[in-house]
Scaffold this active site. Structure first.
Site, PDB file in Angstrom:
ATOM      1  N   ARG A   1       0.910  -1.386  -0.225  1.00 48.91           N
ATOM      2  CA  ARG A   1      -0.152  -0.273  -0.244  1.00 48.91           C
ATOM      3  C   ARG A   1       1.056   1.077  -0.180  1.00 48.91           C
ATOM      4  NH1 ARG A   1      -5.276  -1.649   3.640  1.00 48.91           N
ATOM      5  NH2 ARG A   1      -6.726  -2.375   2.196  1.00 48.91           N
TER       6      ARG A   1
ATOM      7  N   LYS B   1     -18.415 -18.709   1.577  1.00 47.89           N
ATOM      8  CA  LYS B   1     -19.338 -17.987   2.317  1.00 47.89           C
ATOM      9  C   LYS B   1     -20.042 -18.077   1.221  1.00 47.89           C
ATOM     10  CE  LYS B   1     -19.073 -18.044   7.452  1.00 47.89           C
ATOM     11  NZ  LYS B   1     -18.613 -17.853   8.359  1.00 47.89           N
TER      12      LYS B   1
ATOM     13  N   GLY C   1      -8.729  -9.036  -0.457  1.00 49.11           N
ATOM     14  CA  GLY C   1      -7.763  -9.635   0.632  1.00 49.11           C
ATOM     15  C   GLY C   1      -7.206 -10.647  -0.143  1.00 49.11           C
TER      16      GLY C   1
HETATM   17  C1  3PG Z   1      -8.520  -1.199   4.549  1.00 50.62           C
HETATM   18  O1  3PG Z   1      -7.493  -2.553   5.237  1.00 50.62           O
HETATM   19  O2  3PG Z   1      -9.896  -2.458   3.874  1.00 50.62           O
HETATM   20  C2  3PG Z   1      -8.868  -0.362   4.922  1.00 50.62           C
HETATM   21  O3  3PG Z   1      -8.080   0.136   5.046  1.00 50.62           O
HETATM   22  C3  3PG Z   1     -10.853   0.175   5.666  1.00 50.62           C
HETATM   23  O4  3PG Z   1     -10.738  -0.991   6.577  1.00 50.62           O
HETATM   24  P1  3PG Z   1     -11.615  -0.968   7.865  1.00 50.62           P
HETATM   25  O5  3PG Z   1     -12.458  -2.546   7.134  1.00 50.62           O
HETATM   26  O6  3PG Z   1     -10.849  -0.570   9.014  1.00 50.62           O
HETATM   27  O7  3PG Z   1     -12.421   0.159   7.495  1.00 50.62           O
END
Ligand code: 3PG
Ligand code: MG
Length: 402
Positions: A36, A197, A354
């Protein structure tokens, strides 16, 4: 969606509040992945080189309005300085006197990082007074945090209405890539959706069936779809309560002319652990005491065989339990074929979310797709067809600013 970019914006001598996503992964007190920060750095460099005073703000983790010392952005500011190869100062607060004084001391081309915006309740509450405090530090606002754009918070949304606001280069790249994948894609489009899921990807699937021509369902989610259709899946992970929903999604797909592709074979095992004894079976023949942990080679071959007939591919979620070997095999093989088709200029490929990033990294393909989003939740919400508040705020008319 139309949004304002930094093209032609005069920033020399201006105080620029840059909303970044410095919410980097940390393990044992150390930043475990700089992606990032690296992706953000071109925007900072461009602004600094053009003589702006760059005031970087971000949330970090979820301190819920408290000054949790472990959630300070101080160490992240140090890492940012290392990536930029230049001095980055840190302000102990994101609003108020410490922030104001740090900004007053800046010269053109300087970069500072403000402390975690989530130390204040006003951030997540999108409190207008807190937005005004942030806005007071700057002349213009640039949002480069696509991965936080699904949050309507003060630093991602509220402040955008108080200053002339623009998309940073990373935000711009994300939005252009996503537009090419799903907003305005070259057809046919194939979506690959995996993960465990159905319940967490319901809206996403509902949106995709109306937008893509081929929808591939993998991961444990596929078990739910198979089971809903009466296929025995043994001890496999699945959501029995989602059977009706799964059937409804299949009906919607049919009505929309979207072809749904489910696994035709599976790699099964009696135990979920590294390198257990496995069998490869057709999906109709999963032994009762085993579970499906990856899609099988015939399924992967069929998917790879589909690539020449599509022009655009969007991928969210691994096909199997990729973190445990050998259940990464199908994801790796498909990722490699997609990377090659992309390199040959045959498809536009975009991935995100993710687990998808981790899976593609392990497959050695993360730098070989057309674009890999650094966003998690924001990527999902965008795939669901939602308008992201942080993006929407950048598309408003500037003329209503005071
Ligand atoms: C993430 O890591 O997905 C973003 O920075 C958002 O973070 P959050 O889910 O804590 O809002
Ligand atoms: Mg998150």
């Amino acid at each position: 969606m139309a949004f304002r970019t930094l093209d032609g914006v005069e920033v020399r001598g201006k105080r620029v509040l840059l909303r970044a996503d410095l919410n980097v992964p940390v393990r044992d007190g150390k930043i475990s992945d700089l992606t990032r920060i690296e992706r953000l750095s071109p925007t900072i460099r461009e602004l600094a080189d053009k003589g702006a005073r760059v005031i970087v703000c971000s949330h970090f983790d979820r301190p819920k309005g408290k000054r949790v010392p472990e959630m300070s952005l101080g160490p992240v500011a140090v890492a940012l300085g290392q990536v930029l190869g230049s001095k980055v100062r840190f302000a102990e607060d994101c609003v108020g006197l410490p922030a104001q004084q740090a900004v007053e001391r800046m010269r053109d081309g300087d970069v500072i990082v403000l402390e975690n915006t989530r130390y204040y309740d006003g951030e997540e509450a999108n409190d207008p007074a807190f937005s005004a405090q942030l806005a007071a530090l700057a002349d213009i606002y640039v949002n480069d945090a696509f991965s936080s754009a699904h949050r309507a918070h003060a630093s991602t949304e509220g402040v955008a209405h108080l200053r002339p606001s623009y998309a940073g280069r990373l935000m711009q790249a994300e939005l252009e890539a996503l537009d090419a994948a799903l907003g305005n894609p070259v057809r046919p489009v194939m979506a690959i959706v995996g993960g465990s899921k159905v319940s967490t990807k319901l809206e996403l699937l509902g949106n995709l069936v109306s937008k893509v021509q081929v929808l591939v369902i993998g991961g444990a989610m596929a078990n739910t779809f198979l089971s809903a259709q009466g296929v025995a899946v043994g001890k496999s992970l699945q959501e029995a309560e989602m059977h009706d929903t799964a059937l409804r999604i299949l009906d919607q797909a049919k009505a929309a002319g979207c072809q749904v592709v489910l696994p035709v074979d599976a790699v099964v095992s009696a135990a979920f652990k590294p390198n257990p004894p496995t069998q490869t079976v057709p999906v109709g023949k999963v032994p009762a005491d085993t579970m499906i942990l990856d899609v099988g080679p015939a399924t992967v071959a069929a998917l790879i065989g589909t690539l020449p007939s599509i022009k655009t591919l969007i991928w969210n979620g691994p096909l199997g339990a990729f973190e445990t070997k050998p259940f990464d095999a199908s994801t790796n093989a498909l990722a490699e074929a997609i990377a090659q088709a992309t390199a040959a200029g045959k498809i536009v490929s975009v991935g995100g979310g993710g687990d998808t990033v981790s899976a593609l990294k392990l497959a050695g393909a993360h730098e070989r797709l057309t674009y890999l989003s650094s966003a998690g939740g924001a990527f999902l919400e965008w795939m669901e067809g939602k308008v992201l508040p942080g993006v929407e705020a950048l598309s408003k008319d500037l003329s209503n600013l005071g």
